[in-house]
Design a protein around this motif. Structure first.
Motif, PDB file in Angstrom:
ATOM      1  N   ASN A 211       0.715   0.819 -18.301  1.00  0.00           N
ATOM      2  CA  ASN A 211       0.359  -0.385 -19.050  1.00  0.00           C
ATOM      3  C   ASN A 211       1.328  -1.522 -18.766  1.00  0.00           C
ATOM      4  OD1 ASN A 211      -2.032  -0.220 -21.070  1.00  0.00           O
ATOM      5  ND2 ASN A 211      -1.097   1.819 -21.145  1.00  0.00           N
ATOM      6  N   GLY A 212       2.576  -1.170 -18.459  1.00  0.00           N
ATOM      7  CA  GLY A 212       3.538  -2.192 -18.082  1.00  0.00           C
ATOM      8  C   GLY A 212       3.117  -2.945 -16.830  1.00  0.00           C
ATOM      9  N   TRP A 213       2.639  -2.221 -15.817  1.00  0.00           N
ATOM     10  CA  TRP A 213       2.254  -2.895 -14.570  1.00  0.00           C
ATOM     11  C   TRP A 213       0.990  -3.728 -14.742  1.00  0.00           C
ATOM     12  CZ3 TRP A 213       5.988  -3.746 -11.684  1.00  0.00           C
ATOM     13  CH2 TRP A 213       6.994  -2.806 -11.470  1.00  0.00           C
ATOM     14  N   LEU A 214       0.071  -3.249 -15.566  1.00  0.00           N
ATOM     15  CA  LEU A 214      -1.119  -4.067 -15.820  1.00  0.00           C
ATOM     16  C   LEU A 214      -0.752  -5.338 -16.582  1.00  0.00           C
ATOM     17  CD1 LEU A 214      -4.094  -4.679 -15.822  1.00  0.00           C
ATOM     18  CD2 LEU A 214      -4.373  -3.107 -17.755  1.00  0.00           C
ATOM     19  N   ALA A 215       0.071  -5.193 -17.615  1.00  0.00           N
ATOM     20  CA  ALA A 215       0.490  -6.373 -18.380  1.00  0.00           C
ATOM     21  C   ALA A 215       1.254  -7.355 -17.498  1.00  0.00           C
ATOM     22  CB  ALA A 215       1.350  -5.948 -19.570  1.00  0.00           C
ATOM     23  N   ALA A 216       2.081  -6.846 -16.601  1.00  0.00           N
ATOM     24  CA  ALA A 216       2.813  -7.721 -15.687  1.00  0.00           C
ATOM     25  C   ALA A 216       1.855  -8.550 -14.840  1.00  0.00           C
ATOM     26  CB  ALA A 216       3.724  -6.887 -14.793  1.00  0.00           C
ATOM     27  N   ALA A 217       0.784  -7.917 -14.381  1.00  0.00           N
ATOM     28  CA  ALA A 217      -0.195  -8.628 -13.570  1.00  0.00           C
ATOM     29  C   ALA A 217      -0.921  -9.699 -14.379  1.00  0.00           C
ATOM     30  CB  ALA A 217      -1.200  -7.639 -12.982  1.00  0.00           C
TER      31      ALA A 217
ATOM     32  N   ASN B  23      -3.106   0.573 -10.823  1.00  0.00           N
ATOM     33  CA  ASN B  23      -3.926   0.169  -9.690  1.00  0.00           C
ATOM     34  C   ASN B  23      -4.588  -1.180  -9.938  1.00  0.00           C
ATOM     35  OD1 ASN B  23      -3.388   2.623  -8.396  1.00  0.00           O
ATOM     36  ND2 ASN B  23      -5.184   3.611  -9.280  1.00  0.00           N
ATOM     37  N   ILE B  24      -5.097  -1.371 -11.153  1.00  0.00           N
ATOM     38  CA  ILE B  24      -5.773  -2.623 -11.489  1.00  0.00           C
ATOM     39  C   ILE B  24      -4.788  -3.784 -11.451  1.00  0.00           C
ATOM     40  CG2 ILE B  24      -7.108  -3.834 -13.255  1.00  0.00           C
ATOM     41  CD1 ILE B  24      -7.968  -0.980 -14.246  1.00  0.00           C
ATOM     42  N   GLY B  25      -3.611  -3.578 -12.036  1.00  0.00           N
ATOM     43  CA  GLY B  25      -2.594  -4.618 -12.009  1.00  0.00           C
ATOM     44  C   GLY B  25      -2.180  -4.976 -10.597  1.00  0.00           C
ATOM     45  N   GLY B  26      -1.970  -3.954  -9.754  1.00  0.00           N
ATOM     46  CA  GLY B  26      -1.584  -4.214  -8.371  1.00  0.00           C
ATOM     47  C   GLY B  26      -2.633  -4.985  -7.605  1.00  0.00           C
TER      48      GLY B  26
ATOM     49  N   ARG C 149      -4.500   7.699   4.984  1.00  0.00           N
ATOM     50  CA  ARG C 149      -5.058   7.335   3.688  1.00  0.00           C
ATOM     51  C   ARG C 149      -4.316   6.111   3.190  1.00  0.00           C
ATOM     52  NH1 ARG C 149      -5.355  11.019  -1.820  1.00  0.00           N
ATOM     53  NH2 ARG C 149      -3.124  11.194  -1.468  1.00  0.00           N
ATOM     54  N   TYR C 150      -4.983   5.331   2.333  1.00  0.00           N
ATOM     55  CA  TYR C 150      -4.352   4.173   1.711  1.00  0.00           C
ATOM     56  C   TYR C 150      -4.386   4.358   0.201  1.00  0.00           C
ATOM     57  CZ  TYR C 150      -5.160   2.109   6.314  1.00  0.00           C
ATOM     58  OH  TYR C 150      -5.174   1.867   7.671  1.00  0.00           O
ATOM     59  N   LEU C 151      -3.236   4.208  -0.436  1.00  0.00           N
ATOM     60  CA  LEU C 151      -3.143   4.262  -1.888  1.00  0.00           C
ATOM     61  C   LEU C 151      -3.050   2.851  -2.441  1.00  0.00           C
ATOM     62  CD1 LEU C 151      -2.650   7.268  -1.336  1.00  0.00           C
ATOM     63  CD2 LEU C 151      -0.860   7.217  -3.093  1.00  0.00           C
ATOM     64  N   SER C 152      -3.848   2.581  -3.466  1.00  0.00           N
ATOM     65  CA  SER C 152      -3.876   1.255  -4.065  1.00  0.00           C
ATOM     66  C   SER C 152      -2.484   0.810  -4.493  1.00  0.00           C
ATOM     67  CB  SER C 152      -4.831   1.257  -5.257  1.00  0.00           C
ATOM     68  OG  SER C 152      -4.846   0.014  -5.905  1.00  0.00           O
ATOM     69  N   LEU C 153      -1.750   1.687  -5.157  1.00  0.00           N
ATOM     70  CA  LEU C 153      -0.405   1.348  -5.623  1.00  0.00           C
ATOM     71  C   LEU C 153       0.486   0.937  -4.469  1.00  0.00           C
ATOM     72  CD1 LEU C 153       2.022   1.278  -7.570  1.00  0.00           C
ATOM     73  CD2 LEU C 153       2.192   3.759  -7.290  1.00  0.00           C
ATOM     74  N   ASP C 154       0.503   1.746  -3.413  1.00  0.00           N
ATOM     75  CA  ASP C 154       1.413   1.471  -2.308  1.00  0.00           C
ATOM     76  C   ASP C 154       1.015   0.219  -1.536  1.00  0.00           C
ATOM     77  OD1 ASP C 154       2.513   3.785  -3.211  1.00  0.00           O
ATOM     78  OD2 ASP C 154       1.890   5.033  -1.526  1.00  0.00           O
ATOM     79  N   GLN C 155      -0.296   0.003  -1.383  1.00  0.00           N
ATOM     80  CA  GLN C 155      -0.749  -1.212  -0.704  1.00  0.00           C
ATOM     81  C   GLN C 155      -0.418  -2.456  -1.519  1.00  0.00           C
ATOM     82  OE1 GLN C 155      -0.919   0.425   2.082  1.00  0.00           O
ATOM     83  NE2 GLN C 155      -2.724  -0.674   2.811  1.00  0.00           N
ATOM     84  N   SER C 156      -0.496  -2.349  -2.839  1.00  0.00           N
ATOM     85  CA  SER C 156      -0.174  -3.517  -3.663  1.00  0.00           C
ATOM     86  C   SER C 156       1.316  -3.817  -3.652  1.00  0.00           C
ATOM     87  CB  SER C 156      -0.680  -3.327  -5.094  1.00  0.00           C
ATOM     88  OG  SER C 156       0.023  -2.314  -5.772  1.00  0.00           O
ATOM     89  N   MET C 157       2.159  -2.794  -3.492  1.00  0.00           N
ATOM     90  CA  MET C 157       3.584  -3.059  -3.331  1.00  0.00           C
ATOM     91  C   MET C 157       3.848  -3.784  -2.008  1.00  0.00           C
ATOM     92  SD  MET C 157       5.824   0.118  -4.855  1.00  0.00           S
ATOM     93  CE  MET C 157       4.776   1.545  -4.592  1.00  0.00           C
TER      94      MET C 157
END
Length: 517
Positions: free
Chosen positions: A153-159, A77-80, A461-469
């Motif tokens: 951790n992969g998605w956070l590091a990517a961000a 979520n943080i990375g997105g 509802r809004y999911l952080s992951l899906d909104q960031s995609m």
């Protein structure tokens, strides 16, 4: 009060149709660009609503009225949120100063979050308001066994890679955080049973959890003991490949890790539990023999994901130039994956809409949606609320119990359609317009998370992951893949691209044609 509170005013102007044109719209553009910009403005609004102003951490989800956020968040979520902030800036939704302040707040918090000392990795759940590692679930009080997740951790590091390139003033701070994360801690050199090369485990705990785990010295040689998941990330078409890419790019794991995952399970009746018996052939890469299997659908051959969902297949493609670096693999597989999802929704199931991926359940909670026949898992992700299982014949091995099912209340997930933009822009836009205008699955923060098309039931509802995609997909479409430019550097290209270039999937359009129109 933080300077980036100005977003509230900006969003209000956008909602009223008074905002200035963004750089993407200046001087015109392709049909559909203005619509994509409007969707991006509204999607950003939901991310603003779920992000704590003091910590810069987004909640996992927020209600459809943007009033009540969850009391937990994750590294993904943080990375997105970070790459969405970059995208909002690049699209002109927010200014450069606000974007910098937002990212700086988040990076400051990340610097202070409790982590695993031996790997530098982040735990899976934190409070978005305090940054504290969660040991009990806020809603139920049930215990949380702190876990270090490979893919999260992969998605956070990517961000962090994106931030360091997109905002020079924060490059040193983002780089320090990124360099402290050691992906070798997840990589099992022995790999999974039946595979020729090493691969990642799903993650680890610091203390033995109540369920299955494997105690071992941490793979990065730190000397610490880790309690690893009993499973490996051993399928190729998975969102978890982002961690593999990063480990290779950093020189922390070998490029041969790309040979340590299943395209499909091997052929033969010993593996007849999988959804289909695959076709294909063995190919050798760097001395490792790999079964390049493929499934079929409507004349097309493709490498399936585990559950048959869009985000497993296409989320890494938001950041990694997979079709460019994998001309004999992803360049074929991605558009075929989109075509399979589209044909299932429009033709086979007759829903009138398409795009299936894990998301909020319109009838409550969370559920995994996908095209069952297009996933390896035998009890795979289904495309309808009734969980209609497809079970076809495995010739010579098993007779199918439900080869020609009647599908029920199909559940489409808008983020899945956004992921299809690079491969069927016209079809994705038409699909999304219908979801908004005909199904009404749209609110103040953009597309609601999911909608059951026959009953009209909406997961408001809004999911952080899906909104960031969604933000990443729109950003790439309107800025010519700027996120990928930020993500890739010369070192990554030198280490990762040759390993990807040699891979040759058994994907083929066959009699299925293409996905145009």
């Amino acid at each position: 009060m933080k300077r980036w509170m100005s977003t509230v005013a900006t969003v209000g102007l956008v909602a009223s149709g008074l905002a200035l044109a963004s750089p993407a719209s200046a001087g015109g553009g392709r049909p559909g660009d203005a619509e994509l910009e409007r969707w991006a403005h509204d999607t950003w609004r939901s991310l603003v609503a779920m992000t704590d102003q003091e910590t810069g951490l987004p909640a996992d989800n927020v209600t459809g009225d943007l009033q009540t956020s969850s009391a937990y968040t994750s590294p993904t979520n943080i990375g997105g949120y970070l790459w969405s902030t970059v995208t909002a800036r690049d699209l002109g939704i927010i200014g450069a100063d606000e974007a910098r302040d937002r990212m700086s707040t988040t990076l400051d918090t990340l610097n202070d979050l409790e982590r695993n000392d031996a790997s530098g990795m982040y735990y899976n759940w934190y409070s978005p308001t305090t940054g504290e590692k969660l040991t009990t679930w806020p809603d139920s009080g049930d215990p949380v066994h702190p876990f270090l997740s490979t893919v999260d951790n992969g998605w956070l590091a990517a961000a962090l890679r994106i931030v360091r390139e997109a905002e020079p003033a924060l490059a040193e701070q983002a780089d320090a955080l990124y360099d402290s994360m050691d992906f070798a801690s997840f990589f099992d050199p022995a790999g999974a049973a039946g595979l020729p090369a090493g691969t990642n485990r799903g993650g680890f705990w610091e203390q033995a959890p109540p369920d299955c785990s494997v105690a071992a010295p941490m793979y990065n040689g730190s000397g610490a003991t880790a309690y690893y998941t009993c499973h490996h990330y051993d399928t190729t078409v998975s969102e978890s490949r982002i961690a593999t890419y990063l480990g290779i790019a950093n020189g922390q794991i070998p490029p041969t890790a790309l040979s340590g995952t299943h395209r499909t399970m091997p052929p033969g009746c010993d593996w007849a539990w999988q959804e289909q018996l695959p076709s294909g052939e063995y190919r050798t890469y760097d001395g490792f023999q790999v079964w390049e299997g493929a499934y079929s659908y409507d004349g097309m051959s493709f490498v399936p994901s585990w559950g048959g969902s869009m985000f497993e297949s296409l989320m890494p493609d938001l950041l990694v130039p997979e079709t460019k670096w994998g001309p004999k693999s992803w360049r074929l597989n991605h558009p075929i994956t989109v075509a399979v999802q589209k044909r299932h929704g429009l033709e086979e199931a007759g829903y009138g809409y398409w795009g299936f991926s894990p998301a909020s359940n319109p009838f409550g909670g969370y559920a995994e949606y996908g095209v069952d026949i297009a996933g390896m898992r035998s009890d795979g992700y289904t495309s309808d609320a009734e969980k209609t299982d497809v079970d076809i014949d495995r010739p010579g091995c098993a007779e199918g119990t439900n080869p020609d099912p009647v599908f029920g209340d199909g559940v489409v997930t808008p983020h899945a359609a956004f992921l299809a933009l690079p491969y069927d822009r016209k079809g994705a836009l038409s699909n999304l317009e219908g979801i908004e205008n005909d199904l009404g699955a749209y609110g103040p923060g953009g597309f609601y998370d999911a909608v059951a098309v026959r009953s009209g039931t909406i997961a408001e509802r809004y999911l952080s992951l899906d909104q960031s995609m969604i933000m990443a997909a729109i950003g790439n479409e309107l800025t010519k893949d700027k996120l990928k430019d930020y993500f890739v550097d010369r070192e990554m290209e030198q280490r990762l691209r040759p390993a990807m270039r040699q891979q040759e999937f058994s994907s083929s359009w066959g009699a299925g044609g293409d996905n145009k129109g």
